[in-house]
Write a protein that holds these residues in place. Structure first.
Motif, short mmCIF file in Angstrom:
data_model
loop_
_atom_site.label_atom_id
_atom_site.label_comp_id
_atom_site.label_asym_id
_atom_site.label_seq_id
_atom_site.Cartn_x
_atom_site.Cartn_y
_atom_site.Cartn_z
N UNK A 77 0.85 -1.20 0.00
CA UNK A 77 0.00 0.00 0.00
C UNK A 77 0.88 1.25 0.00
N UNK A 78 0.55 2.20 -0.87
CA UNK A 78 1.32 3.43 -0.99
C UNK A 78 2.40 3.36 -2.05
N UNK A 79 2.71 2.17 -2.55
CA UNK A 79 3.73 2.02 -3.60
C UNK A 79 3.04 1.96 -4.96
N UNK A 80 3.78 2.31 -6.01
CA UNK A 80 3.19 2.41 -7.34
C UNK A 80 4.16 1.90 -8.40
N UNK A 81 3.62 1.71 -9.60
CA UNK A 81 4.44 1.46 -10.79
C UNK A 81 4.03 2.50 -11.84
N UNK A 82 4.95 2.79 -12.75
CA UNK A 82 4.69 3.73 -13.84
C UNK A 82 4.81 2.97 -15.15
N UNK A 83 3.83 3.13 -16.02
CA UNK A 83 3.88 2.59 -17.38
C UNK A 83 4.08 3.78 -18.31
N UNK A 84 5.03 3.68 -19.23
CA UNK A 84 5.31 4.81 -20.12
C UNK A 84 5.46 4.33 -21.54
N UNK A 85 4.82 5.05 -22.46
CA UNK A 85 5.00 4.83 -23.88
C UNK A 85 6.11 5.78 -24.33
#
Length: 61
Positions: A9-17
């Motif tokens: 909880x509180x952590x994320x991932x980033x997806x980038x084109x």
């Protein structure tokens, strides 16, 4: 291609084109037996639950 990632909880991932710098951010906001995700994406990106997406695709064909 697939990536398996553990997040708390509180952590994320980033997806980038990388072609147009479009980004989506997916954050875990709650874990208490049922995982909750917060998805931030540009307005031109449509976000579906998989079961809804499959039904809509079937109806379009």
């Amino acid at each position: 291609m697939a990536l398996v990632v553990g997040r708390k909880a509180g952590e994320a991932i980033i997806l980038e084109n990388s072609r147009d710098d479009t980004q989506m951010r997916i954050e875990v906001i709650k874990e208490d037996g049922l995982l909750r995700l917060k998805i931030e994406a540009p307005k031109h990106i449509q976000i579906y639950r998989e079961e809804i997406y499959g039904e809509q695709r079937k109806n379009r064909l």
